[in-house]
Design a protein around this motif. Sequence first.
Motif, short mmCIF file in Angstrom:
data_model
loop_
_atom_site.label_atom_id
_atom_site.label_comp_id
_atom_site.label_asym_id
_atom_site.label_seq_id
_atom_site.Cartn_x
_atom_site.Cartn_y
_atom_site.Cartn_z
N LYS A 18 25.24 75.87 14.80
CA LYS A 18 24.21 74.93 15.26
C LYS A 18 24.24 74.81 16.78
O LYS A 18 23.20 74.82 17.44
CB LYS A 18 24.42 73.54 14.64
CG LYS A 18 24.01 73.44 13.20
CD LYS A 18 24.25 72.02 12.70
CE LYS A 18 23.87 71.86 11.25
NZ LYS A 18 24.15 70.50 10.76
N LYS A 19 25.44 74.71 17.33
CA LYS A 19 25.59 74.56 18.78
C LYS A 19 24.99 75.78 19.49
O LYS A 19 24.20 75.62 20.44
CB LYS A 19 27.08 74.40 19.11
CG LYS A 19 27.37 73.93 20.50
CD LYS A 19 28.86 73.62 20.66
CE LYS A 19 29.17 73.14 22.06
NZ LYS A 19 30.59 72.81 22.24
N GLU A 22 21.26 75.99 19.43
CA GLU A 22 20.64 75.06 20.38
C GLU A 22 20.81 75.52 21.83
O GLU A 22 20.41 74.82 22.76
CB GLU A 22 21.25 73.66 20.20
CG GLU A 22 20.89 73.03 18.86
CD GLU A 22 21.68 71.75 18.57
OE1 GLU A 22 22.45 71.29 19.46
OE2 GLU A 22 21.53 71.22 17.46
#
Length: 158
Positions: A18-19, A22
């Motif tokens: 997820k990091k 993003e």
Amino acid sequence: LGWKFYDADDYHPLENKKKMAEGIPLNDEDRIPWLCALHDLLRREDASRQNAVLACSALKKMYRRVLISGASAIESNRPEQPGENPALKILFVHLDGPMDIIADRLQKRRGHFMPPELLKSQFDTLEPPSAPENFITVSLEKSLPETVLEIESAILQG
């Protein structure tokens, strides 16, 4: 070679994926547990007397030490203690090339969680292998068959 192949990206925890998705670069705190899990995977293969190939962006010398020795590599640079698992024998293949070639390959990759915009952060983090690490450097400017042949030759020569 007939060896098992593992892609380290498949072992990133969801939080890391997820990091990166993003556009946020991973830091040591994000990477160390992932690298320890990869060490455990390699340790299991070694215990089964199996050779394996792991595709992994082990960007720093410390990350490569974790792949070889596990969590004990983080605690200190101390030598192995009696009764500890011996360090794994790993040949690191440093695929070296200019950012534009790698960026072009990233642009062509589909469905991956790491956007090409994070490439610069990986170059900024990179500590190319150096002696006494067990490694070879292979240019990404060669053709894929030439690259594979060079890696296979190094492995078979021990």
